[in-house]
Scaffold this motif. Sequence first.
Motif, PDB file in Angstrom:
ATOM      1  N   ASP A 114     -11.251   1.824   8.361  1.00  0.00           N
ATOM      2  CA  ASP A 114     -11.594   3.229   8.128  1.00  0.00           C
ATOM      3  C   ASP A 114     -12.999   3.256   7.731  1.00  0.00           C
ATOM      4  O   ASP A 114     -13.753   4.185   7.988  1.00  0.00           O
TER       5      ASP A 114
ATOM      6  N   ARG B 160      -4.242  12.756   3.383  1.00  0.00           N
ATOM      7  CA  ARG B 160      -3.698  11.553   3.542  1.00  0.00           C
ATOM      8  C   ARG B 160      -4.195  10.528   2.587  1.00  0.00           C
ATOM      9  O   ARG B 160      -5.080  10.937   1.853  1.00  0.00           O
TER      10      ARG B 160
ATOM     11  N   ARG C   5       0.749  -1.132   0.179  1.00  0.00           N
ATOM     12  CA  ARG C   5       0.043   0.097  -0.009  1.00  0.00           C
ATOM     13  C   ARG C   5       0.880   1.227  -0.005  1.00  0.00           C
ATOM     14  O   ARG C   5       1.765   1.304   0.818  1.00  0.00           O
TER      15      ARG C   5
ATOM     16  N   ASP D  96       0.092   6.391   3.464  1.00  0.00           N
ATOM     17  CA  ASP D  96      -1.431   6.553   3.688  1.00  0.00           C
ATOM     18  C   ASP D  96      -1.412   7.675   4.842  1.00  0.00           C
ATOM     19  O   ASP D  96      -2.367   8.693   4.688  1.00  0.00           O
TER      20      ASP D  96
ATOM     21  N   GLU E 207     -12.185   2.043   1.464  1.00  0.00           N
ATOM     22  CA  GLU E 207     -12.419   2.594   2.937  1.00  0.00           C
ATOM     23  C   GLU E 207     -13.269   3.639   3.362  1.00  0.00           C
ATOM     24  O   GLU E 207     -13.163   4.269   4.256  1.00  0.00           O
TER      25      GLU E 207
ATOM     26  N   MET F 283      -7.962   0.470  -2.139  1.00  0.00           N
ATOM     27  CA  MET F 283      -8.689   0.078  -0.955  1.00  0.00           C
ATOM     28  C   MET F 283     -10.045   0.788  -1.208  1.00  0.00           C
ATOM     29  O   MET F 283     -10.250   1.909  -1.507  1.00  0.00           O
TER      30      MET F 283
ATOM     31  N   ARG G  40     -11.767   6.228  15.335  1.00  0.00           N
ATOM     32  CA  ARG G  40     -11.235   4.895  15.783  1.00  0.00           C
ATOM     33  C   ARG G  40     -10.211   5.007  16.820  1.00  0.00           C
ATOM     34  O   ARG G  40     -10.098   3.979  17.514  1.00  0.00           O
TER      35      ARG G  40
HETATM   36 MG    MG Z   1      -7.125   2.844   6.206  1.00  0.00          MG
END
Ligand code: MG
Length: 908
Positions: free
Chosen positions: A797, A694, A641, A644, A773, A771, A807
């Motif tokens: 997410d 992000r 990935r 992020d 999310e 992703m 979170r």
């Molecule tokens: Mg995430």
Amino acid sequence: MRGERPVAAKQKFVYSFTEGNKDLKDLLGGKGANLAEMTNLGLPVPPGFTITTDACKVFLQTGTEPGSLNEEITGHLVALEAQMGKRLGQADNPLLVSVRSGAKFSMPGMMDTVLNIGLSDASVTGLAAQSGNERFAWDSYRRLVQMFGKTVLGVDGELFEEALDEAKHAKGTADDLDLTAADLEALVATFKAIVLRETGRDFPQDPREQLDLAIHAVFHSWNGDRARLYRRQERIPNDLGTAVNVCTMVFGNLGEDSGTGVAFTRDPSTGAQGVYGDYLQNAQGEDVVAGIRNTLQLADLEQLDKKSYDELMTIMQTLENHYRDLCDIEFTIERGKLWMLQTRVGKRTAAAAFRIAVQLVDQGLIDLDEALHRVTGGQLAQLMFPRFAPTAETKPVAYGIAASPGAAVGKVVFDSYTAVKWSRSGEQVILVRRETNPDDLEGMIAAEGILTSRGGKTSHAAVVARGMGKTCVCGAEELEVDTKNRKFTTADGQVVHEGDVVSIDGANGRVYLGEVPVLPSPVVEYFEGTLHAGADVQGGLVQAVHRLMSHADGRRRLAVRANADNAEDANRARRYGAQGIGLCRTEHMFLGEERRKEVEHLILADNDKDRETALSSLLPLQKGDFLELFQSMDGLPVTVRLLDPPLHEFLPDITELSVRVALAEARKDPNENDLRLLQAVHRLHEANPMLGLRGVRLGLVIPGLFGMQVRAIAEAAAERKLAGADPRPEVMIPLVGTVQELELVRDECERVLAEVAASTGVNLDIKLGTMIELPRAAVTAGQIAEAADFFSFGTNDLTQTVWGFSRDDVEASFFTAYLEKGIFGVSPFETIDRDGVGALVKNAAQAGRATRPDLKLGVCGEHGGDPDSVHFFHEVGLDYVSCSPFRIPVARLEAGRAAIETAGSDSR
Ligand code: MG
Ligand code: PEP
């Protein structure tokens, strides 16, 4: 006629024991269903009937019984009286009954029971004559008034206990058995006076009134505090209701040839075959539970009453063969006659569950599918963590959140630097922080365990610790952590300094002072490959785990990958059976002082040249990381990935830096770099960083960043290929909300891949995916699939954004209240919320595949290793789950279980 509804068949609320069976647990509760099953097997069960959970539900909803219940009870009572040849409470020859709760799931001791219903001032003499034992009759009446007074009429039970103690005291004894018939008769009078004084009414003399009130009390006990708390812990739904069993009384307290006991067809703590249990002579059931006298071992019954013992052994064998499982049993012997009062498939420890499942396969009672169905990932997880063996003296000083299981012992340290330093010199340390952040990573790696006073199950400490398989207790709010002065204080004022030893239990959140002994796990040794699959340790435990894991692997459709970003984790994941990496979080590769500095340069760069210089310093570092990872996972997919997290995470803390700059200014010695850094920190400061700059947004606004990462991946893959290896990288773009974002990044990635292919001459087949999310991504998944070769659901997410729950915060703040209020039974960050987040996953999967039938689908949020969630991901047709290396065996097992369960429901 129009408008007229057909008359529904009258609902049946009462079943005789001869009418039910073991599969009617929803309706008759576990106890009622099993009493019926035993009755139908021809076993000696005292006759009776069961009032259904439906009746309880109506009663709890409306405050009154269903209209027909009274009549139905009367019908069953009349039949019972005819069968027994005596009437309830009949003065000269009374029928007595017990009224017992019994829900679908066993809730031991959480609800109410009343024995000896039918006794009154009149019938007590009848019982004395019938039994030839006046003392027994008065003792039974005494017990009824006490139990009825407490559970049905709500009198404080202590008042009866005190009166009983006084009676014994007056007699100069501590034993109930020394009280004579006359003493007990006097005690009944005292108890009745207590009832009158406390409730303003006489103890009811009408046996039917006693029965009806007792039934209502059992209904009410479903909503008692104890029962509610138990259900919350055990995740038993609140709306099931309890059944009520009305059963002819049999007496174990009629003399030395009577007694009562509990038995197991196998040892529930080890699974060993044999007969286990306790027996208490001349006693009633509650005496065994209350532990008022020492019980005998079941084997001793053979000497006391061989006939009953032999009959019991035969019955236990019958039950085990019939239920094809460990059964536990309650029985009573009344003057040499054996009666079965209860049976059920018995609870057992995790180790016993695995051993028993394979024993039953070997005995030919069940097949491997059934055996796999009977063990759970939760049990496997329990077997994998070292556990404390606390002694009676070990008392926890705090209870935190059980964030990552395991038992860790070590010296307390309060910062990462000391953790690393001490552990290098051979000390085991526990890192204690108020909360952790990426700066603590090295200390977390060095520590045996992590203890925080703030944060929940998805806090940084929890997620990282779980990823590392490291013990973690977080949110231990009773502890006052003072990192500056290197100490913490417990709720009762004990002060723990750096270097003091503590023990933390990540399976239950307990914190102990001092060292609690730890037992290693042979199951982990087996997964690590240091213990052979055939090793005969712990009574065949490893062999049992091996057999069931192999069967699960043969059955499952879901592949299991790992969330791993370094070679050590990747290697472990492979040993544990991972079929690739589903999430390599590249930000973890930018930690450590040297690399952070390089990222800092990148962030501070305000012209192309500086930016390119910073990126080209990062490129070889990244490439080195990928080379290692591809080597560990050779031949298997590695989903990398791209960066992020928000950039400020790579910059110094704003407060610390401001202080440093202010002090330097005061000294008239400003530091140019610090000033620039501070400006950057201010520029990048966000009120909601989780929703800020992000993921893909970084890739779009920092030219060359994602390109550099893709180049590092491609060059590493090319190098491995040229060396004859089989690297299989996949590139994953995080936090995409719209296909346009993905298309822009995809173009850049494809350009870089083509350049590397051209310059190296290697044919690179690297998939580009994203992703899912964010809710928008899930809703527009059909469009996003146009630009993606695969989706990986980022359910951390996605849960955060679908619920609007931060979170990092909510679990430690209001989740406890939410759980208590029953808004959800388990945190949606732990187990996928099927109706909300899950529905989005399901729809996105379908929409994605509608656009692109070969779209690969996976999940890499924390839910990928959660047993319930794994079942959901199987059901919605994902191709794989990805989870931290330590959870891989659990995911494999649960994926196998999910597959056999779906196969089972398909064939039904
Ligand atoms: Mg995430
Ligand atoms: C997710 O959001 O589920 C995910 C896997 O990404 P991260 O936890 O790194 O945000």
